[in-house]
Design a protein around this motif. Structure first.
Motif, PDB file in Angstrom:
ATOM      1  N   GLY A 162       0.819  -1.208   0.000  1.00  0.00           N
ATOM      2  CA  GLY A 162       0.000   0.000   0.000  1.00  0.00           C
ATOM      3  C   GLY A 162       0.851   1.256   0.000  1.00  0.00           C
ATOM      4  N   CYS A 163       1.903   1.257   0.805  1.00  0.00           N
ATOM      5  CA  CYS A 163       2.795   2.421   0.878  1.00  0.00           C
ATOM      6  C   CYS A 163       3.543   2.624  -0.429  1.00  0.00           C
ATOM      7  CB  CYS A 163       3.783   2.252   2.035  1.00  0.00           C
ATOM      8  SG  CYS A 163       3.024   2.358   3.672  1.00  0.00           S
ATOM      9  N   TYR A 164       3.931   1.506  -1.062  1.00  0.00           N
ATOM     10  CA  TYR A 164       4.636   1.613  -2.353  1.00  0.00           C
ATOM     11  C   TYR A 164       3.740   2.288  -3.386  1.00  0.00           C
ATOM     12  CZ  TYR A 164       6.971   0.256  -6.691  1.00  0.00           C
ATOM     13  OH  TYR A 164       7.580   0.273  -7.922  1.00  0.00           O
ATOM     14  N   PHE A 165       2.496   1.829  -3.499  1.00  0.00           N
ATOM     15  CA  PHE A 165       1.578   2.417  -4.466  1.00  0.00           C
ATOM     16  C   PHE A 165       1.208   3.853  -4.092  1.00  0.00           C
ATOM     17  CE2 PHE A 165       0.986  -1.958  -5.822  1.00  0.00           C
ATOM     18  CZ  PHE A 165       0.775  -1.831  -7.181  1.00  0.00           C
ATOM     19  N   LEU A 166       1.216   4.165  -2.810  1.00  0.00           N
ATOM     20  CA  LEU A 166       0.852   5.500  -2.368  1.00  0.00           C
ATOM     21  C   LEU A 166       1.961   6.512  -2.649  1.00  0.00           C
ATOM     22  CD1 LEU A 166      -1.137   7.363  -0.871  1.00  0.00           C
ATOM     23  CD2 LEU A 166      -0.057   6.646   1.276  1.00  0.00           C
ATOM     24  N   PHE A 167       3.211   6.119  -2.405  1.00  0.00           N
ATOM     25  CA  PHE A 167       4.306   7.093  -2.448  1.00  0.00           C
ATOM     26  C   PHE A 167       5.216   6.990  -3.675  1.00  0.00           C
ATOM     27  CE2 PHE A 167       3.483   6.556   2.197  1.00  0.00           C
ATOM     28  CZ  PHE A 167       3.041   7.849   2.438  1.00  0.00           C
ATOM     29  N   SER A 168       5.207   5.847  -4.365  1.00  0.00           N
ATOM     30  CA  SER A 168       6.133   5.683  -5.480  1.00  0.00           C
ATOM     31  C   SER A 168       5.765   6.593  -6.653  1.00  0.00           C
ATOM     32  CB  SER A 168       6.151   4.229  -5.957  1.00  0.00           C
ATOM     33  OG  SER A 168       7.004   4.098  -7.078  1.00  0.00           O
ATOM     34  N   LYS A 169       6.780   7.222  -7.225  1.00  0.00           N
ATOM     35  CA  LYS A 169       6.586   8.073  -8.396  1.00  0.00           C
ATOM     36  C   LYS A 169       6.677   7.264  -9.687  1.00  0.00           C
ATOM     37  CE  LYS A 169       8.430  12.178  -6.078  1.00  0.00           C
ATOM     38  NZ  LYS A 169       9.468  13.248  -6.081  1.00  0.00           N
ATOM     39  N   LYS A 170       6.979   5.972  -9.559  1.00  0.00           N
ATOM     40  CA  LYS A 170       7.104   5.116 -10.734  1.00  0.00           C
ATOM     41  C   LYS A 170       5.751   4.623 -11.238  1.00  0.00           C
ATOM     42  CE  LYS A 170      11.663   3.337  -9.394  1.00  0.00           C
ATOM     43  NZ  LYS A 170      12.446   2.111  -9.099  1.00  0.00           N
ATOM     44  N   ILE A 171       4.707   4.790 -10.419  1.00  0.00           N
ATOM     45  CA  ILE A 171       3.396   4.287 -10.802  1.00  0.00           C
ATOM     46  C   ILE A 171       2.794   5.214 -11.851  1.00  0.00           C
ATOM     47  CG2 ILE A 171       1.110   3.610  -9.998  1.00  0.00           C
ATOM     48  CD1 ILE A 171       3.340   1.959  -8.818  1.00  0.00           C
TER      49      ILE A 171
END
Length: 253
Positions: free
Chosen positions: A115-124
């Motif tokens: 969840g944190c990866y999808f929330l904060f990653s700019k690669k998405i």
């Protein structure tokens, strides 16, 4: 003792429809359906087995929709499909022999990290990026590993597949979601086979819910096509956090 009545059938049909809609976009549909099946009176093993039957409906129709729209090329992921199927089959067999207590302790935090990866990653993003793993290596690592996890335990499988496609295969989010659903269908089928062999499937109820799943999944898949990142990313974050809270609550409360 479980008794299928018209009221229970209608309620679980509606639950499956909602779960199919959410699951086709962000994964985590089992967070809704498994507790509902246990509320209806099914023992845990039968709830898991019946959930796999109805989940096959949602993942099949979502996969079919994505394939027809050209978002998934089956030839390019054939090896990943095979590896995911084999992994799920092995996981379903082993879960009956091995204590899963450690995985239960670690899992909420793994899903929270997703969840944190999808929330904060700019690669998405919508666009594809450079892949980290070749398709063959991806099949024998990510597809096999997540497939094994789905057979062994299950919650958040769609999110794990989507994360793998985004971070390792370089896919855009909508494309990753579509491919995740196809691999998830393969793992659902593998697990279902072994639950049927074990006599842990309430077939009539599972088929009723399968219809609801199919309708919800078709509607959700259309939103993936039209809305993309705008709807997928928030729902993945919400479902990841919800699954983490649900699992932590079950363990410590």
């Amino acid at each position: 003792m479980f008794e299928l009545t018209l009221q229970i059938g209608l309620i679980l049909f509606a639950v499956a429809l909602l779960a199919g809609f959410i699951d086709s976009i962000a994964g985590g549909g089992g967070l809704i359906t498994i507790p509902a099946l246990m509320w209806a009176g099914l023992p845990p093993a039968a709830a898991l087995g019946t959930n796999k039957l109805q989940a096959c409906g949602g993942s099949f129709f979502a996969s079919l929709y994505f394939i027809r729209k050209g978002m998934v090329d089956l030839k390019s992921i054939k090896l990943s499909l095979i590896c995911a199927f084999i992994g799920a089959a092995i996981g379903t067999i082993l879960v009956q022999l091995i204590d899963v207590e450690l995985l239960q302790l670690v899992l909420p935090f793994l899903i929270l990290m997703i969840g944190c990866y999808f929330l904060f990653s700019k690669k998405i993003a919508e666009d594809d990026r450079q892949q980290v793993l070749t398709p063959t290596i991806f099949a024998f690592t990510a597809a096999l590993g997540v497939g094994f996890y789905d057979g062994f335990f299950g919650p958040g499988t769609g999110s794990f597949f989507a994360l793998a496609f985004v971070s390792l295969a370089g896919f855009g989010l909508a494309k990753a979601t579509a491919h995740a659903k196809v691999l998830n269908f393969a793992t659902n089928i593998a697990s279902l086979i072994f639950f049927i062999i074990g006599g842990q499937v309430a077939v009539v109820l599972g088929l009723i819910m399968l219809v609801g799943q199919a309708i919800g999944a078709t509607l959700g898949s259309r939103l993936v096509m039209t809305k993309g990142v705008k709807i997928i990313k928030p729902l993945v974050v919400i479902m990841s956090f919800a699954m983490s809270i649900k699992l932590l609550w079950s363990q410590y409360m």
